[in-house]
Design an enzyme around this catalytic site. Structure first.
Site, PDB file in Angstrom:
ATOM      1  N   GLU A  88       0.851  -1.208  -0.094  1.00  0.00           N
ATOM      2  CA  GLU A  88       0.144   0.002  -0.016  1.00  0.00           C
ATOM      3  C   GLU A  88       0.713   1.233  -0.196  1.00  0.00           C
ATOM      4  OE1 GLU A  88      -3.351   0.264  -0.075  1.00  0.00           O
ATOM      5  OE2 GLU A  88      -3.522  -1.887  -0.632  1.00  0.00           O
ATOM      6  N   SER A 457     -42.615 -36.709  39.883  1.00  0.00           N
ATOM      7  CA  SER A 457     -42.043 -37.360  41.090  1.00  0.00           C
ATOM      8  C   SER A 457     -40.617 -36.762  41.562  1.00  0.00           C
ATOM      9  CB  SER A 457     -42.078 -38.746  40.910  1.00  0.00           C
ATOM     10  OG  SER A 457     -43.403 -39.383  40.762  1.00  0.00           O
TER      11      SER A 457
END
Length: 795
Positions: A88, A457
């Site tokens: 770049e 239960s």
């Protein structure tokens, strides 16, 4: 003449330069008035991804507005920084923010490209890109370029080059949903920055120009050409050696898939974590704060739990036979229609295909990638009773689910029934695994934490605990027979029945819970009072304000799986409650811990505060746990619930051959079935039922449907979670008891007729002379019977 020409040219150059300087001066003066304040870069705090990890550091989820992980420049490898500079801005460390050489080169190149249908070449530096990304817009105008140049020059005077490139490498978008180099490294390669190769660094550095264009899956050749260009630039700038350049160029670009990155699929667990963070810190912190969240989930346990629950749901669903295909599609447009179905109805590990050829004993299924699988009827006895041909239930174009298991292609369907499963550490409350339904893609509703169901239960142990707290003993004899209970004015008499409608007569309190006898539970609630039962249920966190009606004792009041498993954890933790937690700790973007679930104090850990009285004290953790019940009572309940596994409704779990306690649960009309149990190391809870409760079937109980899911899960982890035996707390005496009469005996315990019963000291039965005489007579009678049998062979 030549002098006049030279003079004329010089004059033109002078006036042109003067005009340029004047124009530049004018532009600078004109645009500098409304420039944004570049000092905002000082407080750079970009949106960053929140990453959620398992207990052992595997990634399980990500939440973000922008998928970014901020990394300081000094933590980035030099080869990565060099790659971006080479690609770049080769003169980054020497120019004043604007590279005039690059600008002139770009102008000349653009002039040469006129009429050749080529894109404009830019001359922007990394500094100018920082200005554009942070301070300006992306509009392509002369005004923006002038402002960009002015600001680039100014920030170069204020900030170091290292700071500028640090901003750039963390801010820039690199495609694949990744912002910044750290997220890009994970997104493309599933690697941290320090693990990247030269070739991978060059690939990332080549992306800013056009991320989607240079994605290997879109155009591999262009992606490789761009990467190789960056490698060449690095070599020309003496950033890498000749050998490194050659190796990099010869390497392939291998992109990681999302499944490689997200290693553990814990969607329900992760959603609970996401909801917690959003409620505690807000959605902005969740999606932009860059948090690092370490959770308690253990990937192996999560996978085992998911497999066990799915197997249980599928096995039950297959008893109902095959229902129908996902859809029937036009096979002339097979690929397109299957991809639509895959998008909306995909299930983990299942593929969607369409039947393209059908025989009596075989079905041929084609997938969207044109692969073909053969499905054999002999592997599908569950599909429909007594069918002789696939053509009885399938037709061409039917879209179906296929799972490959041991080289067999099996027809699957999504179960109508659902359920949930949780594994929890009873010592500290850490949730080790959580499954909230059959598949998160089908339903995000978490049945482990959000579904209110009747526990049946599985609530009974807390009724029995009420009796133990009042001083009743496990060997107490109660009548298992018909009972009527007055419920109050205007209400009918309550006549509870046992599951099979039978009665066992006089039995011990222990046997009543081991066999899950409803009438015994009802008698105990009469003895202790419903106010006591309700208070215990509230104390253990099962209900906040439970009704004091008798139906509650059989589990008719709704609660959640997470509440039930936490209550059972108190038994394994000897009466101490724990708070279930999914998150171990949270760190903010700077690495500071902002949340820690640890709520204990390490006594003797701080050497600075040690003195002559404490220096020899062994460090220990002093947890701030709420006491739900006395440890002796908790141990009595542990012993009885171990009996449920040894002799009661959960006997199937004996096959695991590890210390276990637990309780099965079945509600009225079998609308929900449960099992909750485990040992000192782990507690596991599961329930199964339809989302809109309805009868599961006459023979479906907690022991036949929920318990097998627990067993399947525990079979995979029994070796790691079987070493901790329950210790006997102080104040307990263990006495051999006849399990049928409840009387003390001198006979050796066999685990069935004679058991080791647990008593609080002072409540245990005593050996009397009458007992010794009775046992002697019984032994003599037994010996005589044995002699007769041996002699005659007929008794």
């Amino acid at each position: 003449m030549y002098k006049r020409i030279f003079y004329l040219i010089s004059l033109i150059i002078f006036f042109t330069a003067a005009l340029g300087i004047a124009t530049l001066t004018y532009l600078i003066n004109y645009y500098h008035q409304d420039l944004p304040d570049y000092r905002q870069l000082e407080s750079y705090n970009p949106p960053a991804v929140t990453r959620v990890y398992s207990h052992d550091g595997k990634l399980i989820a990500e939440y973000f507005k922008e998928n970014r992980i901020f990394v300081p420049l000094n933590m980035m490898p030099k080869k990565l920084i060099n790659a971006f500079i080479a690609a770049e801005d080769q003169n980054f460390y020497s120019h004043p923010g604007v590279d005039y050489t690059s600008v002139v080169r770009a102008i000349i190149q653009n002039m040469l490209n006129v009429g050749q249908n080529k894109s404009l070449v830019g001359g922007s530096t990394i500094t100018q890109q920082v200005v554009k990304n942070f301070l300006l817009t992306n509009e392509r105008t002369m005004a923006r370029k002038v402002k960009e140049a002015i600001l680039a020059f100014r920030i170069t005077q204020v900030y170091s080059k290292d700071r500028i490139i640090e901003l750039y490498l963390n801010q820039i978008y690199l495609g694949n949903g990744a912002y910044g180099v750290a997220s890009a490294a994970l997104s493309y390669f599933n690697k941290s920055l320090d693990q990247l190769t030269v070739a991978e660094c060059a690939f990332l550095a080549g992306l800013p120009k056009a991320p989607s264009t240079y994605h290997p899956r879109n155009n591999y050749a262009r992606a490789k050409a761009r990467r190789d260009y960056v490698i060449d630039r690095m070599y020309e700038e003496n950033m890498i050696t000749d050998d490194e350049a050659k190796d990099a160029i010869n390497s392939k670009i291998q992109i990681a898939s999302k499944s490689d990155i997200i290693i553990t699929h814990a969607d329900y667990f992760a959603e609970e974590v996401r909801r917690f963070i959003a409620e505690k810190y807000g959605t902005q912190m969740l999606y932009e704060g860059g948090l690092s969240v370490t959770t308690s989930v253990i990937p192996e346990l999560q996978n085992y739990a998911e497999a066990a629950l799915k197997k249980g749901l599928i096995n039950y669903d297959q008893r109902k036979g095959y229902r129908k295909p996902i859809a029937n599609i036009d096979i002339t447009n097979l690929e397109k229609e299957l991809k639509i179905l895959e998008k909306d109805k995909r299930i983990n590990n299942w593929r969607i295909g369409a039947i393209t050829k059908l025989e009596d004993k075989k079905a041929y299924v084609t997938f969207s990638n044109k692969q073909i699988a053969t499905v054999d009827l002999e592997d599908h006895a569950w599909v429909k009773a007594n069918i002789k041909s696939f053509t009885d239930i399938l037709k061409i174009g039917d879209a179906i689910y296929i799972e490959k298991v041991e080289n067999k292609n099996l027809l699957r369907q999504i179960p109508e029934v659902s359920g949930a499963m949780i594994a929890l550490n009873p010592k500290n409350g850490k949730v080790l695994a959580m499954i909230g339904g059959f598949d998160y893609k089908l339903s995000e509703f978490n049945r482990a934490t959000q579904a209110w169901r009747q526990p049946g239960s599985t609530f009974k142990p807390f009724v029995y605990l009420s009796a133990l707290e009042k001083g009743y003993t496990p060997n107490m004899i109660l009548e298992d027979g018909p009972i009527e209970i007055y419920q109050g004015p205007g209400l009918p008499m309550w006549r509870p029945k046992n599951y099979k409608g039978d009665f066992l007569g006089p039995i011990t309190l222990r046997t009543g819970l081991e066999k899950s006898r409803n009438t015994i539970t009802a008698r105990i609630s009469q003895m202790v009072g419903m106010s006591k039962v309700a208070e215990v249920a509230q104390r253990f966190g099962i209900y906040e304000n439970p009704p004091k009606n008798f139906a509650t004792i059989l589990g008719s009041q709704e609660t959640t799986l997470i509440k039930m498993i936490t209550a059972f954890a108190a038994f394994a933790n000897y009466g101490k409650m724990v708070t279930p937690s999914l998150i171990d700790y949270i760190e903010d973007g700077s690495g500071k811990t902002i949340f820690n679930s640890y709520d204990g104090e390490c006594i003797g850990c701080n050497l600075i505060e040690a003195n002559k009285d404490t220096i020899d004290v062994k460090p220990f953790i002093n947890r701030k746990d709420k006491i739900a019940t006395d440890e002796r009572t908790a141990y009595q309940m542990l012993s009885i619930l171990q009996g449920v596994v040894e002799r009661g409704t959960a006997q199937r779990a004996k096959s695991l051959n590890i210390p276990l306690f637990g309780k099965t649960g079945t509600t009225n009309d079998s609308k929900d079935v449960w099992f909750v149990g485990g040992n000192r190391d782990i507690i596991v809870g599961t329930y199964i039922g339809y989302d809109t409760p309805r009868d599961l079937g006459q023979r479906v109980t907690g022991s036949t449907l929920a318990l097998p899911v627990f067993i399947d899960f525990m079979e995979n982890i029994a070796k790691e979670y079987n070493e901790t035996e329950f210790y006997v707390p102080e104040g307990i005496r263990i006495v051999n008891i006849d399990s049928q009469t409840g009387q003390i005996t001198q006979a050796e315990a066999d685990g069935r007729h004679v058991i080791k019963e647990v008593f609080k000291i002072g409540t245990e039965p005593k050996i009397t002379n009458d007992l010794l005489q009775n046992e002697a007579e019984a032994d003599e009678k037994e010996n005589t019977s044995e002699d007769l049998e041996d002699n005659d062979g007929v008794y």
